[in-house]
Design an enzyme around this catalytic site. Sequence first.
Site, PDB file in Angstrom:
ATOM      1  N   HIS A  10      -4.105  -2.061  -4.084  1.00 49.44           N
ATOM      2  CA  HIS A  10      -3.841  -3.350  -4.730  1.00 49.44           C
ATOM      3  C   HIS A  10      -3.118  -4.330  -3.787  1.00 49.44           C
ATOM      4  CE1 HIS A  10      -5.142  -1.040  -8.195  1.00 49.44           C
ATOM      5  NE2 HIS A  10      -4.319  -0.111  -7.776  1.00 49.44           N
ATOM      6  N   GLU A  24       2.726  -1.378  -9.370  1.00 47.07           N
ATOM      7  CA  GLU A  24       2.126  -0.389  -8.469  1.00 47.07           C
ATOM      8  C   GLU A  24       2.032  -0.896  -7.034  1.00 47.07           C
ATOM      9  OE1 GLU A  24      -1.810   0.739  -9.633  1.00 47.07           O
ATOM     10  OE2 GLU A  24      -2.092   2.103  -7.916  1.00 47.07           O
ATOM     11  N   HIS A  79      -1.879   5.367  -4.482  1.00 49.09           N
ATOM     12  CA  HIS A  79      -1.795   4.651  -5.756  1.00 49.09           C
ATOM     13  C   HIS A  79      -0.754   5.288  -6.663  1.00 49.09           C
ATOM     14  CE1 HIS A  79      -5.547   2.167  -5.417  1.00 49.09           C
ATOM     15  NE2 HIS A  79      -5.704   3.009  -4.406  1.00 49.09           N
ATOM     16  N   GLU A 142      -2.756   9.742  -6.442  1.00 46.51           N
ATOM     17  CA  GLU A 142      -2.184   9.034  -7.602  1.00 46.51           C
ATOM     18  C   GLU A 142      -0.814   9.653  -7.859  1.00 46.51           C
ATOM     19  OE1 GLU A 142      -3.214   6.473  -9.319  1.00 46.51           O
ATOM     20  OE2 GLU A 142      -5.395   6.308  -9.089  1.00 46.51           O
TER      21      GLU A 142
HETATM   22 ZN   LIG Z   1      -4.142   1.929  -8.197  1.00 46.10          ZN
END
Ligand SMILES: [Zn+2]
Length: 243
Positions: A10, A24, A79, A142
Site C-alpha cells: 500500500h 497498514e 502486509h 500478513e
Molecule cells: Zn495489505
Amino acid sequence: MLKLMLDPGHGGKDPGAVANGLQEKNLVLTICQQIKSILLHEYEGVTVKLTRETDVFHELSTRAKMANDWGADYFMSIHVNAGGGTGFESFIHQSRSSVSVATQNVIHDEIVRELGNVTNRGKKVANFSVLRGTQMPAILTECLFIDHPLDSTKLKSSSYLQQIARGHANGIVKAFGLKKKAANGAGAANSGNDPKLVSAIEKLHKAGIISSPDYWLQNAKTGKTVRGDYAAALIQRMTDQFF
Ligand SMILES: [Zn+2]
C-alpha cells in the site's frame, strides 16, 4: 551478493487496512525499513531495496516490475491483515517454484519463532498480483490483524514491530545462508588469514592503487587492534571504490 527487494504494501492514497488508530501502510513501511537496517548493518553479502521508502502509492504491477528490472534474487512483500482473525500467515504463488516453497518454509518458521505467542495460520498459496508478476522467488507475509484487539495492541508497540522485522531478517539470513559481519564493522576483513582480505590487497596492488602490499598485509594481520581494524576497513573502502 543477494539482491533482496522488500515491498511495503500500500502507501499514499491507499492506506491498506485501517483500525484501532493504525494504518497498514505505515506499519509495513516501518517493518521494511527495520529489516533493511538489520540486514545491512549486521550481515554481509546482501543488498536491499524497498519498492517505496516513503508514503507513496505504487500499482501492484509497478512493484513487481521494480524487482524484475533490478534483477532481484528474492521478493518479500509485507502486509498487515484485517477481516476478523488473528495471527500470522504467509503466501507464495500457486505455481509453487521449489525455491519459493523452500524459502517460505524457512522464513515462515523463523517469523513465528520470533513472534512467540501468536496464532500460526499457516503457509499458504495464492494468486496475488505481486507474487504472480515477479520473476524471482517471492513471499507475501500478513503480520497479525489490525482489527483484532490483542493483535492491534501488539502492533502499536515499536519493540513488537522490531520483533516482526527481526523475524523476517532471521528468515532471510537462514534461507540464504548470510554471514554475520565482524563486530568491528570492517566486515570479515579483520583476520590476517582472511583470504578475502589478502586477495583484496593483491588486487589493489596489481591495479597500482597501493604500492606496498606487505605493509598493508602486516597492518591488517595485527588482527583485533585499532590499527588492524583501520587497515582492514581502508582496504574494504578502496575495494568498494575502485572495483
Ligand atoms: Zn495489505
